[in-house]
Design a protein around this motif. Sequence first.
Motif, PDB file in Angstrom:
ATOM      1  N   GLU A   1      52.126  29.150  46.096  1.00 58.84           N
ATOM      2  CA  GLU A   1      53.243  30.400  45.734  1.00 58.84           C
ATOM      3  C   GLU A   1      52.754  31.537  45.776  1.00 58.84           C
ATOM      4  O   GLU A   1      51.643  31.865  45.772  1.00 58.84           O
ATOM      5  N   ARG A   2      53.531  32.327  46.129  1.00 61.93           N
ATOM      6  CA  ARG A   2      53.146  33.527  46.197  1.00 61.93           C
ATOM      7  C   ARG A   2      52.801  34.386  44.999  1.00 61.93           C
ATOM      8  O   ARG A   2      53.182  34.226  44.140  1.00 61.93           O
ATOM      9  N   HIS A   3      51.799  35.195  45.166  1.00 62.84           N
ATOM     10  CA  HIS A   3      51.265  36.035  43.988  1.00 62.84           C
ATOM     11  C   HIS A   3      50.713  34.663  42.968  1.00 62.84           C
ATOM     12  O   HIS A   3      50.585  35.238  41.851  1.00 62.84           O
ATOM     13  N   ALA A   4      50.174  33.734  43.335  1.00 66.23           N
ATOM     14  CA  ALA A   4      49.611  32.781  42.376  1.00 66.23           C
ATOM     15  C   ALA A   4      48.187  33.031  42.952  1.00 66.23           C
ATOM     16  O   ALA A   4      47.621  32.744  43.974  1.00 66.23           O
ATOM     17  N   THR A   5      47.550  33.300  41.786  1.00 65.34           N
ATOM     18  CA  THR A   5      46.005  33.649  41.985  1.00 65.34           C
ATOM     19  C   THR A   5      45.222  33.215  40.879  1.00 65.34           C
ATOM     20  O   THR A   5      45.628  33.339  39.620  1.00 65.34           O
ATOM     21  N   SER A   6      44.160  32.637  40.696  1.00 67.74           N
ATOM     22  CA  SER A   6      43.284  32.472  39.548  1.00 67.74           C
ATOM     23  C   SER A   6      42.201  33.623  39.475  1.00 67.74           C
ATOM     24  O   SER A   6      41.582  33.660  38.615  1.00 67.74           O
ATOM     25  N   LYS A   7      42.432  34.474  39.953  1.00 62.11           N
ATOM     26  CA  LYS A   7      41.434  35.639  39.980  1.00 62.11           C
ATOM     27  C   LYS A   7      41.879  37.023  39.175  1.00 62.11           C
ATOM     28  O   LYS A   7      40.965  37.622  38.802  1.00 62.11           O
ATOM     29  N   ILE A   8      43.262  37.293  39.106  1.00 59.24           N
ATOM     30  CA  ILE A   8      43.317  38.382  38.030  1.00 59.24           C
ATOM     31  C   ILE A   8      44.506  38.006  37.340  1.00 59.24           C
ATOM     32  O   ILE A   8      45.556  37.280  37.682  1.00 59.24           O
ATOM     33  N   LYS A   9      44.519  38.662  36.051  1.00 64.09           N
ATOM     34  CA  LYS A   9      45.564  38.174  35.159  1.00 64.09           C
ATOM     35  C   LYS A   9      46.355  39.424  34.658  1.00 64.09           C
ATOM     36  O   LYS A   9      47.779  39.456  34.388  1.00 64.09           O
ATOM     37  N   SER A  10      45.709  40.480  34.643  1.00 71.04           N
ATOM     38  CA  SER A  10      46.610  41.817  34.271  1.00 71.04           C
ATOM     39  C   SER A  10      46.221  42.901  35.123  1.00 71.04           C
ATOM     40  O   SER A  10      45.352  42.878  35.849  1.00 71.04           O
ATOM     41  N   ILE A  11      46.892  43.929  34.760  1.00 71.69           N
ATOM     42  CA  ILE A  11      46.597  45.103  35.678  1.00 71.69           C
ATOM     43  C   ILE A  11      45.182  45.786  35.444  1.00 71.69           C
ATOM     44  O   ILE A  11      44.929  46.349  36.313  1.00 71.69           O
ATOM     45  N   LEU A  12      44.803  45.369  34.098  1.00 71.50           N
ATOM     46  CA  LEU A  12      43.454  46.127  33.776  1.00 71.50           C
ATOM     47  C   LEU A  12      42.451  45.392  34.857  1.00 71.50           C
ATOM     48  O   LEU A  12      41.624  46.062  35.208  1.00 71.50           O
ATOM     49  N   ASP A  13      42.648  44.037  35.040  1.00 70.97           N
ATOM     50  CA  ASP A  13      41.640  43.486  35.991  1.00 70.97           C
ATOM     51  C   ASP A  13      41.680  44.025  37.482  1.00 70.97           C
ATOM     52  O   ASP A  13      40.572  43.983  38.092  1.00 70.97           O
ATOM     53  N   LEU A  14      42.866  44.309  37.803  1.00 70.39           N
ATOM     54  CA  LEU A  14      43.045  45.189  39.162  1.00 70.39           C
ATOM     55  C   LEU A  14      41.900  46.011  39.144  1.00 70.39           C
ATOM     56  O   LEU A  14      41.748  46.280  40.867  1.00 70.39           O
ATOM     57  N   ALA A  15      41.658  46.970  38.329  1.00 72.11           N
ATOM     58  CA  ALA A  15      40.723  48.137  38.711  1.00 72.11           C
ATOM     59  C   ALA A  15      39.498  47.569  38.875  1.00 72.11           C
ATOM     60  O   ALA A  15      38.496  48.192  39.515  1.00 72.11           O
ATOM     61  N   THR A  16      38.753  46.225  38.454  1.00 71.63           N
ATOM     62  CA  THR A  16      37.489  45.891  38.338  1.00 71.63           C
ATOM     63  C   THR A  16      37.231  44.750  39.009  1.00 71.63           C
ATOM     64  O   THR A  16      36.250  44.241  38.675  1.00 71.63           O
TER      65      THR A  16
ATOM     66  N   ASN B   1      42.747  48.066  47.052  1.00 75.90           N
ATOM     67  CA  ASN B   1      44.402  47.847  47.158  1.00 75.90           C
ATOM     68  C   ASN B   1      44.960  48.351  48.085  1.00 75.90           C
ATOM     69  O   ASN B   1      45.980  48.239  48.562  1.00 75.90           O
ATOM     70  N   VAL B   2      44.316  49.468  48.838  1.00 73.84           N
ATOM     71  CA  VAL B   2      45.293  50.203  49.828  1.00 73.84           C
ATOM     72  C   VAL B   2      45.468  49.550  51.151  1.00 73.84           C
ATOM     73  O   VAL B   2      46.660  50.053  51.468  1.00 73.84           O
ATOM     74  N   HIS B   3      45.061  48.638  51.398  1.00 78.11           N
ATOM     75  CA  HIS B   3      45.267  47.974  52.661  1.00 78.11           C
ATOM     76  C   HIS B   3      45.392  46.494  52.331  1.00 78.11           C
ATOM     77  O   HIS B   3      44.662  45.829  51.698  1.00 78.11           O
ATOM     78  N   PRO B   4      46.713  45.926  52.938  1.00 76.57           N
ATOM     79  CA  PRO B   4      46.909  44.408  52.674  1.00 76.57           C
ATOM     80  C   PRO B   4      45.710  43.301  53.227  1.00 76.57           C
ATOM     81  O   PRO B   4      45.589  42.339  52.659  1.00 76.57           O
ATOM     82  N   ARG B   5      44.973  44.050  54.327  1.00 82.39           N
ATOM     83  CA  ARG B   5      43.784  43.106  54.346  1.00 82.39           C
ATOM     84  C   ARG B   5      42.440  43.619  53.726  1.00 82.39           C
ATOM     85  O   ARG B   5      41.718  43.153  54.266  1.00 82.39           O
TER      86      ARG B   5
ATOM     87  N   GLY C   1      39.407  37.924  47.001  1.00 88.00           N
ATOM     88  CA  GLY C   1      40.993  37.723  47.045  1.00 88.00           C
ATOM     89  C   GLY C   1      41.367  38.155  45.718  1.00 88.00           C
ATOM     90  O   GLY C   1      40.675  38.218  44.681  1.00 88.00           O
ATOM     91  N   PHE C   2      42.707  38.417  45.626  1.00 88.21           N
ATOM     92  CA  PHE C   2      43.259  38.517  44.134  1.00 88.21           C
ATOM     93  C   PHE C   2      44.912  38.904  44.550  1.00 88.21           C
ATOM     94  O   PHE C   2      45.593  38.865  43.493  1.00 88.21           O
ATOM     95  N   ARG C   3      45.309  38.844  45.554  1.00 91.38           N
ATOM     96  CA  ARG C   3      46.718  39.100  45.698  1.00 91.38           C
ATOM     97  C   ARG C   3      47.454  37.778  45.532  1.00 91.38           C
ATOM     98  O   ARG C   3      48.827  37.817  45.493  1.00 91.38           O
ATOM     99  N   GLY C   4      46.755  36.590  45.795  1.00 95.14           N
ATOM    100  CA  GLY C   4      47.252  35.617  45.594  1.00 95.14           C
ATOM    101  C   GLY C   4      48.545  35.308  47.047  1.00 95.14           C
ATOM    102  O   GLY C   4      49.596  34.589  46.772  1.00 95.14           O
ATOM    103  N   GLU C   5      48.250  36.096  48.149  1.00 95.07           N
ATOM    104  CA  GLU C   5      49.018  35.926  48.994  1.00 95.07           C
ATOM    105  C   GLU C   5      48.643  35.196  50.426  1.00 95.07           C
ATOM    106  O   GLU C   5      49.595  34.672  51.193  1.00 95.07           O
ATOM    107  N   ALA C   6      47.609  34.910  50.515  1.00 96.45           N
ATOM    108  CA  ALA C   6      46.930  34.384  51.790  1.00 96.45           C
ATOM    109  C   ALA C   6      47.171  32.785  52.053  1.00 96.45           C
ATOM    110  O   ALA C   6      47.674  32.611  52.967  1.00 96.45           O
TER     111      ALA C   6
END
Length: 568
Positions: free
Chosen positions: A74-89, A295-299, A94-99
Amino acid sequence: MGKIKKLSNDVINSIAAGEVVERPSSALKEIIENSIDANATSIDVDVRGSGENLIKVIDNGEGIEKDDIPLAFERHATSKIKSILDLATVNTLGFRGEALPSIASVSRFTLKSKTKNSDIGYMLTVEYGKVGKLKPISMNNGTIIEIKDLFSNVPVRKSFLKSPSTEYYHCEETFIRYAMVNYDIDMKLFHDNTIRYSLKKSDLEKRLYDIFPDMKGKLLYCEGEGKGFSFKIYLSDLHYLYKRSKKHYMFVNKRPFWDKFVYRAIYAGYGNALQGKHPFFSIYIDIDPMVIDVNVHPRKWEIRFSNGDDLFNSIKESVSSLWKESISISNSYNGSNTRNYNYDYKNYNYRDRDYTYVKEETKPIQTSFTFSDTMAINISENDKKDSSKNRKYLQILDTYIVFASFSGMIVIDQHAAGERIMYEKLINNIKGDSQPLLFPIQVHLSLYEDENYKKMKDILHKMGFRINRLGNRIYVIEGVPAGSMDISAESFVDMLQEDLPTEDLYDEVMKRIACNMAIKAGHKMTEEEMENLVIDLFACDNPYFCPHGRPTIIEWKGEEIERWFKRR
Ligand code: ADP
Ligand code: MG
């Protein structure tokens, strides 16, 4: 009825697939990243053909729980980040859950996975986005991914792909990049049932040389640090520069990436010692995740640094300090394959500390001066014939040979002259005479280089090269054209860079050989070598220009010199 409709998931996924999966190697990248994120200690990759036919990755990582398997698609399904705070660190790759959903929307995708908490594994097949049923299977702990018939439902994307060998080449480069930084993982790459790399867990430096055995003894090491970052760099010693080949590897927090400022900083650190050539380098940057934005580049290939200037200057300084003074490599790297730096480059021309940064593409040099009649390129017959021992030669800047002529002063560009001499020798050596090398040279070619080599092979033989194949893309050069001046593994590999023209292939190959085997700028010459070079140059049919059209020789006549001093 309104015209605006919400796109179906299938459509959304294949749009995202366009961003995430551009070509087979980008699918491979995502799958390898997932295995690394799952803490695998062994990753086997199998690629068939271009990668469109099959990409298979087997890892022994944590695996995915039964109930999570369908969620992974499913899109944006990831086990790697849960909140926007995690995004910074975020410190997973992977973390986008898109691949997975993206790749599975443009291929026939199979995922098999087993965690250590379960006795059996589960398998799920997704055909061009249509999710099948979960089936139990028996397997070892870990995950097996198979991607078949990539892009066969999107002919447009398929049509953008390059030749199968180019696509495979990108897959191999992807594997190499991840292997370089994941040295604690056993990694294997198979291509069409041949093993390309079998890498055992090791350390950063050993892994580098396991992947690039030819680089042993040719690289220097430097490191540096600043506020919130540190880095290590392995890079070519000045004796091992390439004319064309650009093998450059960059990593930030163990993630392969590309950044033109980092590239420029390293080139800048070489000062003007590069003389239009290129180093091999591999730079490993560790940086506080708070100061970068991946996060600037999709890849996630480009990264934004918020302290870019500090980093840039620090890299440049660290590289240039290698040439400034003799330094020995830091203790932890002693006794290694990396050379200790102990050359005397005092005489090198480093006045120009504030040079402008090296242009990204080095074009063949264009000379802009116009010849005046007092700055002749027509050397008198007297000068040509005068090879008497009493002529004194002087080498300046390790690049130019200067001597007194009958009517002024002659300056010769040693490399351009060497190229001309070699080129004419090749033209005249119709029989293809060969001179055996005292120490045969072994070369390991990349896929691309090997393709070019195969195209040139017959021509090289005709010109006097004697080359034998030792193994998969490994060759040994046993003989070179008679009268050759210099050959090294680097100069040979260099010749195999850049695409070959279909027309005038013979001439192009001759020019490349001439260029790569001629004496280099920056090479100190003995009086005798200078004398021989001058005699050989004067014996050429067209001594005044190198095969690329640059002048080889210039004479300043007395009148011109008188003018400099206002005597005229
Ligand atoms: P992301 O990696 O951005 O989270 P993906 O679509 O690549 O998104 O993967 C979705 C999820 O599937 C991951 O978050 C992870 O939980 C799981 N996953 C994918 N591949 C593997 C693997 N090889 N081993 C374990 N879990 C995996
Ligand atoms: Mg992922």
